[in-house]
Design a protein around this motif. Structure first.
Motif, mmCIF file in Angstrom:
data_model
loop_
_atom_site.group_PDB
_atom_site.id
_atom_site.type_symbol
_atom_site.label_atom_id
_atom_site.label_comp_id
_atom_site.label_asym_id
_atom_site.label_seq_id
_atom_site.Cartn_x
_atom_site.Cartn_y
_atom_site.Cartn_z
ATOM 1 N N UNK A 33 0.811 -1.219 0.000
ATOM 2 C CA UNK A 33 0.000 0.000 0.000
ATOM 3 C C UNK A 33 0.843 1.268 0.000
ATOM 4 N N UNK A 34 1.942 1.274 0.757
ATOM 5 C CA UNK A 34 2.752 2.482 0.903
ATOM 6 C C UNK A 34 4.085 2.392 0.157
ATOM 7 N N UNK A 35 4.172 1.514 -0.832
ATOM 8 C CA UNK A 35 5.385 1.406 -1.628
ATOM 9 C C UNK A 35 5.320 2.290 -2.874
ATOM 10 N N UNK A 36 6.513 2.603 -3.406
ATOM 11 C CA UNK A 36 6.645 3.226 -4.730
ATOM 12 C C UNK A 36 6.069 4.631 -4.823
ATOM 13 N N UNK A 37 6.097 5.372 -3.731
ATOM 14 C CA UNK A 37 5.596 6.745 -3.795
ATOM 15 C C UNK A 37 6.643 7.662 -4.415
ATOM 16 N N UNK A 38 6.191 8.786 -4.955
ATOM 17 C CA UNK A 38 7.078 9.744 -5.620
ATOM 18 C C UNK A 38 6.576 11.167 -5.386
ATOM 19 N N UNK A 39 7.440 12.126 -5.655
ATOM 20 C CA UNK A 39 7.025 13.526 -5.694
ATOM 21 C C UNK A 39 6.789 13.920 -7.142
ATOM 22 N N UNK A 40 5.670 14.577 -7.383
ATOM 23 C CA UNK A 40 5.249 14.972 -8.722
ATOM 24 C C UNK A 40 5.213 16.494 -8.839
ATOM 25 N N UNK A 41 5.295 16.980 -10.067
ATOM 26 C CA UNK A 41 5.146 18.397 -10.378
ATOM 27 C C UNK A 41 3.832 18.605 -11.115
ATOM 28 N N UNK A 42 2.964 19.431 -10.534
ATOM 29 C CA UNK A 42 1.652 19.677 -11.155
ATOM 30 C C UNK A 42 1.543 21.114 -11.626
ATOM 31 N N UNK A 43 1.109 21.298 -12.876
ATOM 32 C CA UNK A 43 0.790 22.605 -13.429
ATOM 33 C C UNK A 43 -0.723 22.768 -13.407
ATOM 34 N N UNK A 44 -1.182 23.917 -12.953
ATOM 35 C CA UNK A 44 -2.620 24.153 -12.914
ATOM 36 C C UNK A 44 -3.246 23.939 -14.288
ATOM 37 N N UNK A 45 -4.420 23.349 -14.287
ATOM 38 C CA UNK A 45 -5.216 23.039 -15.487
ATOM 39 C C UNK A 45 -4.733 21.800 -16.229
ATOM 40 N N UNK A 46 -3.611 21.208 -15.801
ATOM 41 C CA UNK A 46 -3.152 19.967 -16.425
ATOM 42 C C UNK A 46 -3.801 18.758 -15.752
ATOM 43 N N UNK A 47 -3.866 17.673 -16.480
ATOM 44 C CA UNK A 47 -4.402 16.423 -15.940
ATOM 45 C C UNK A 47 -3.403 15.839 -14.937
ATOM 46 N N UNK A 48 -3.790 15.662 -13.681
ATOM 47 C CA UNK A 48 -2.860 15.124 -12.680
ATOM 48 C C UNK A 48 -2.282 13.767 -13.047
ATOM 49 N N UNK A 49 -3.020 12.984 -13.819
ATOM 50 C CA UNK A 49 -2.520 11.670 -14.199
ATOM 51 C C UNK A 49 -1.329 11.752 -15.151
#
Length: 223
Positions: A33-49
């Motif tokens: 459940x808590x494996x393989x986490x990462x930090x992501x960069x999100x730009x507003x209005x972009x699809x989070x996926x």
């Protein structure tokens, strides 16, 4: 999937960094459940996926991150550096990396440099300009604060800024020209500060004796 906070807005006010776990099938083992986490960069209005991964296991050969670690990035408006923060499960001791913030959008080639590892017993930190302040219990059961350069980090030769004393250092942060600590003294929370340009440590008089459950500061403030 988004857990444990540490959302960092970037200066363009159009993007931010956040920590996320991968989507798992319904029958996935609970142990993953808590494996393989990462930090992501999100730009507003972009699809989070479609958000790019900027820090995590296997992303960059300069940053050793296990798939059971929790990787975060912390930025500051008062520094051109970013800190890669790796939390090892329930351990208090952190692994820290530093890199120029300008390399954030090039995660695979970002020149991460290790600042501290588990054996350095770092449990908290604050940074401003080219300096990082580290809270450590190595050879200091009640903790001490040391400092090293982000350009050429060397914990072994770090300067002691606040030595161990009778109080237990609970946290640290930068506000203007001062480095501040939150301390535990016989069950009562206190605060101290010292100028980042040198000088003596002084206690900050609080309105009344009690607990301190949080703090906020403006690192770039002149006072």
């Amino acid at each position: 999937r988004v857990r444990f906070g540490l959302v960092s807005w970037l200066e363009d006010n159009q993007s931010f960094l956040y920590h996320r776990f991968p989507e798992r099938p319904a029958d996935a083992p609970e142990t993953e459940k808590y494996n393989d986490s990462c930090t992501y960069l999100h730009q507003l209005d972009n699809d989070p996926e479609h958000d790019p991964i900027v820090f995590g296991p296997g992303v960059n050969s300069h940053a050793e991150i296990d798939n059971q670690d929790f990787p975060f990035i912390r930025t500051s408006s008062s520094s051109d550096w970013m800190i890669g923060l790796v939390i090892h499960g329930v351990r208090n001791e952190l692994t820290l990396y530093a890199a120029p913030r300008s390399m954030l959008t090039e995660p695979e080639t970002c020149p991460w440099t290790k600042v501290a590892d588990i054996e350095d017993a770092i449990t908290d930190f604050a940074f401003v300009d080219d300096t990082i302040y580290l809270k450590t219990h190595k050879d200091a059961l009640r903790y001490k604060i040391i400092a090293t350069s982000l350009k050429t980090p060397d914990v072994a030769s770090a300067v002691t800024i606040i030595p161990e004393s009778k109080v237990v250092i609970q946290g640290l942060f930068v506000a203007g020209e001062y480095l501040l600590t939150i301390d535990l003294d016989g069950g009562i929370m206190r605060m101290r500060r010292i100028s980042r340009n040198g000088g003596s440590l002084e206690e900050i008089q609080l309105p009344f004796a009690g607990s301190i459950t949080g703090n906020a500061s403006i690192p770039s403030s002149p006072t």
